[in-house]
Design a protein around this motif. Structure first.
Motif, PDB file in Angstrom:
ATOM      1  N   ARG A 338      36.715  12.993  15.943  1.00  0.00           N
ATOM      2  CA  ARG A 338      37.160  14.202  16.642  1.00  0.00           C
ATOM      3  C   ARG A 338      36.416  15.393  16.029  1.00  0.00           C
ATOM      4  O   ARG A 338      35.895  15.302  14.908  1.00  0.00           O
ATOM      5  N   PRO A 339      36.345  16.512  16.732  1.00  0.00           N
ATOM      6  CA  PRO A 339      35.600  17.662  16.204  1.00  0.00           C
ATOM      7  C   PRO A 339      36.047  18.099  14.803  1.00  0.00           C
ATOM      8  O   PRO A 339      35.211  18.514  14.003  1.00  0.00           O
ATOM      9  N   CYS A 340      37.333  18.021  14.524  1.00  0.00           N
ATOM     10  CA  CYS A 340      37.832  18.363  13.190  1.00  0.00           C
ATOM     11  C   CYS A 340      38.714  17.226  12.680  1.00  0.00           C
ATOM     12  O   CYS A 340      39.945  17.275  12.829  1.00  0.00           O
ATOM     13  N   PRO A 341      38.126  16.195  12.089  1.00  0.00           N
ATOM     14  CA  PRO A 341      38.952  15.099  11.574  1.00  0.00           C
ATOM     15  C   PRO A 341      39.858  15.559  10.431  1.00  0.00           C
ATOM     16  O   PRO A 341      40.899  14.961  10.178  1.00  0.00           O
ATOM     17  N   GLU A 342      39.470  16.609   9.726  1.00  0.00           N
ATOM     18  CA  GLU A 342      40.304  17.232   8.702  1.00  0.00           C
ATOM     19  C   GLU A 342      40.531  18.688   9.093  1.00  0.00           C
ATOM     20  O   GLU A 342      39.731  19.287   9.829  1.00  0.00           O
ATOM     21  N   ARG A 343      41.591  19.260   8.577  1.00  0.00           N
ATOM     22  CA  ARG A 343      41.867  20.667   8.870  1.00  0.00           C
ATOM     23  C   ARG A 343      40.697  21.540   8.404  1.00  0.00           C
ATOM     24  O   ARG A 343      40.196  21.390   7.289  1.00  0.00           O
ATOM     25  N   ASP A 344      40.270  22.468   9.276  1.00  0.00           N
ATOM     26  CA  ASP A 344      39.124  23.313   8.975  1.00  0.00           C
ATOM     27  C   ASP A 344      39.406  24.704   9.552  1.00  0.00           C
ATOM     28  O   ASP A 344      39.126  24.974  10.726  1.00  0.00           O
ATOM     29  N   LEU A 345      39.963  25.594   8.718  1.00  0.00           N
ATOM     30  CA  LEU A 345      40.337  26.920   9.197  1.00  0.00           C
ATOM     31  C   LEU A 345      39.116  27.766   9.537  1.00  0.00           C
ATOM     32  O   LEU A 345      39.173  28.606  10.457  1.00  0.00           O
ATOM     33  N   ASP A 346      38.014  27.560   8.832  1.00  0.00           N
ATOM     34  CA  ASP A 346      36.801  28.307   9.166  1.00  0.00           C
ATOM     35  C   ASP A 346      36.299  27.933  10.555  1.00  0.00           C
ATOM     36  O   ASP A 346      35.900  28.799  11.352  1.00  0.00           O
ATOM     37  N   LYS A 347      36.343  26.658  10.859  1.00  0.00           N
ATOM     38  CA  LYS A 347      35.898  26.209  12.181  1.00  0.00           C
ATOM     39  C   LYS A 347      36.871  26.689  13.264  1.00  0.00           C
ATOM     40  O   LYS A 347      36.447  27.059  14.367  1.00  0.00           O
ATOM     41  N   ALA A 348      38.172  26.691  12.936  1.00  0.00           N
ATOM     42  CA  ALA A 348      39.159  27.208  13.888  1.00  0.00           C
ATOM     43  C   ALA A 348      38.871  28.673  14.203  1.00  0.00           C
ATOM     44  O   ALA A 348      38.937  29.109  15.371  1.00  0.00           O
ATOM     45  N   ALA A 349      38.554  29.455  13.164  1.00  0.00           N
ATOM     46  CA  ALA A 349      38.248  30.871  13.371  1.00  0.00           C
ATOM     47  C   ALA A 349      37.001  31.038  14.225  1.00  0.00           C
ATOM     48  O   ALA A 349      36.928  31.936  15.091  1.00  0.00           O
TER      49      ALA A 349
END
Length: 519
Positions: A338-349
């Motif tokens: 998946r695009p974010c297999p782990e939590r990634d707040l920078d990518k979310a932003a």
């Protein structure tokens, strides 16, 4: 009116159709009954009380979605095919079926001597009526997509039903086993069945006391092996802790719990708890047609802002596994793909910035308070995590009936949900994520590419080819994030003085028909 007695078959045809590992799609015998572990201790007769947290909200099988309603209806109605204890597909009201060489004709040989609860005879007219009605968009049947490949339904005689298909459909025999595909009497109406079910199952509807209980009694005319129990009462007790207290005081004998902490407290004295992995999946379902969620970047921001393991640990004590979209054993998704297999707040932003929403977004979410035990805890954890990504999740906690009404209507921005999985992924997802899917308004996401992949998945007979197709479907769903798949958990079947009951991975209570009380 329907025909009565029919001639016995001389032989029973058997044919296999590949629809997943360990899924036998035809057979020549009824599902095997489970023998009580201690025959000497089993008692014939008696009244079993099952504790449930919510009142069944719908007794019409074609439109039922609530787990509590489905569990009642599974014991009252019959389907053409059924699942056995291992979720293999076996004969039900059809004692056998045959697939033509080109895969475009499916011929069912129906059982003799089957009757409905009202005494009327079951025959091919009932099957044709039921399947035609399910196909009719006006019926609002939740499994209408099961019959996508069916061009016509014919009943050449009282014993035979012939489905003509537009393309081969490897998933069809498995999908016909769900209670939303129940065969109803052609003499009945939806209005009558809403309050007085009339089925062919091992139990018959007896009575209902609103907000208190619903009782079934043994159907002595059932075509299979008669149930041991005289009756089953589904007693409404608002929370699982109170259900366990009722079990320990001897007022309830069986309950399926969803809270692992409560399940731990239940296993005392004579109460045992059996832990069964679920095909069901927990998800944050995003309505891709609503407001900011219509932008895939906003949905991907939500996906990247969530630590799924944290939700699992917080709400369910870590009892389960992080999951991707497909939980069917032979087709299980890789949750790391998946695009974010782990939590990634920078990518979310970054996704929010790509959507022009760097200032944040607000999403309203509905939560089912009484449908399952971990819902509110999941919702609260999701809200706390998303807040750290500048995404506000406003929670609206609803009782089960109100939640289901809103969910079916697609009347939400987001929904914290527990959805039932199936042995075959087509039945689980084509009704949501195809343009003609009858529950597409719940997901509000489809595409020509997905339509084509689902059609290919049904038409393919090679297991490896089907696995590849559903892997592509899973990838599409993850990359576009119409829903955020979280985890699969366990059902905890608590029993006190009960033997012979078989818990199933799909959560079904169909094997109440093999259950007995102990002395």
């Amino acid at each position: 009116m329907k025909a009565g007695t029919r001639a016995q078959r001389a032989t029973i045809a058997t044919i296999a159709l590949a629809a997943g590992t360990a899924l036998t799609l035809a057979g020549c015998s009824a599902p095997s009954s489970t023998t009580p572990s201690d025959d000497a201790a089993a008692v014939t007769g008696g009244n079993l009380v099952v504790g449930v947290t919510a009142e069944p909200d719908n007794l019409y099988p074609w439109t039922a979605t609530q787990f509590q309603a489905v569990n009642v209806l599974q014991n009252v109605y019959g389907t053409l095919t059924e699942y056995d204890e291992d979720l293999n597909v076996v004969p039900g009201l059809a004692e056998s079926w045959e697939v033509s060489e080109d895969g475009l004709t499916l011929t069912f040989d129906l059982r003799d001597g089957v009757t409905f609860e009202d005494g009327s005879a079951f025959d091919s007219a009932d099957v044709k009526y039921s399947l035609d009605a399910i196909k009719d968009e006006a019926t609002a049947a939740v499994s209408r997509a099961t019959l996508t490949s069916v061009a016509s339904i014919e009943a050449p005689d009282a014993d035979t039903v012939v489905l003509t298909l537009t393309a081969p459909d490897a998933a069809l025999p498995s999908n016909l086993a769900t209670i939303n595909m129940a065969i109803l009497s052609s003499d009945d109406t939806a209005e009558a069945l809403a309050t007085a079910p009339n089925g062919t199952g091992p139990f018959s509807f007896d009575s209902r006391i609103p907000n208190q209980s619903l009782t079934l009694t043994r159907n002595d005319a059932y075509w299979g092996e008669a149930a041991s129990l005289d009756s089953v009462e589904f007693r409404i007790i608002p929370d699982e802790t109170s259900i366990v207290s009722a079990m320990q005081s001897g007022n309830v004998q069986l309950a399926v719990l969803s809270d692992p902490l409560v399940a731990q407290t239940a296993e005392t004295g004579t109460t045992t708890v059996e832990r069964t992995p679920q095909l069901s999946y927990h998800a944050l379902q995003l309505n891709a047609s609503k407001g900011d969620l219509a932008d895939v970047n906003v949905r991907l921001a939500v996906q990247c802002a969530i630590d799924r393991q944290q939700v699992l640990d917080t709400a369910a004590l870590g009892e389960g596994e992080v999951t991707g979209p497909i939980t069917s054993p032979a087709f299980r998704s890789d949750p790391a793909a998946r695009p974010c297999p782990e939590r990634d707040l920078d990518k979310a932003a970054q996704y929010l910035d790509d959507a022009g929403k760097s200032g944040g977004v607000t999403i309203d979410a509905i939560v089912n308070q009484s449908g399952y035990a971990t819902s509110v805890a999941e919702a609260q954890n999701l809200a706390a995590q998303l807040a750290e990504a500048n995404i506000t999740l406003n929670l609206e906690v609803l009782e089960s009936g109100a939640y289901v009404d809103r969910w079916v209507a697609g009347d939400f921005d987001a929904a914290v949900a527990l959805n039932g999985g199936r042995p075959d992924p087509d039945g689980a997802y084509s009704r949501y994520f195809t343009s003609t899917g009858n529950l597409n308004k719940v997901a509000a996401y489809s595409s020509p590419e997905l339509d084509g992949l689902f059609a290919e998945g049904r038409a393919a007979s090679d297991q490896g080819e089907r696995e590849d197709i559903y892997a592509q479907i899973s990838e599409d769903l993850e990359d576009n994030a119409p829903w955020i798949w979280l985890f699969t958990g366990f059902n905890y079947t608590a029993m006190n003085g009960v033997t012979g009951f078989v818990p199933l991975a799909n959560g079904s209570l169909q094997f109440l028909r093999t259950a007995s009380l102990t002395a």
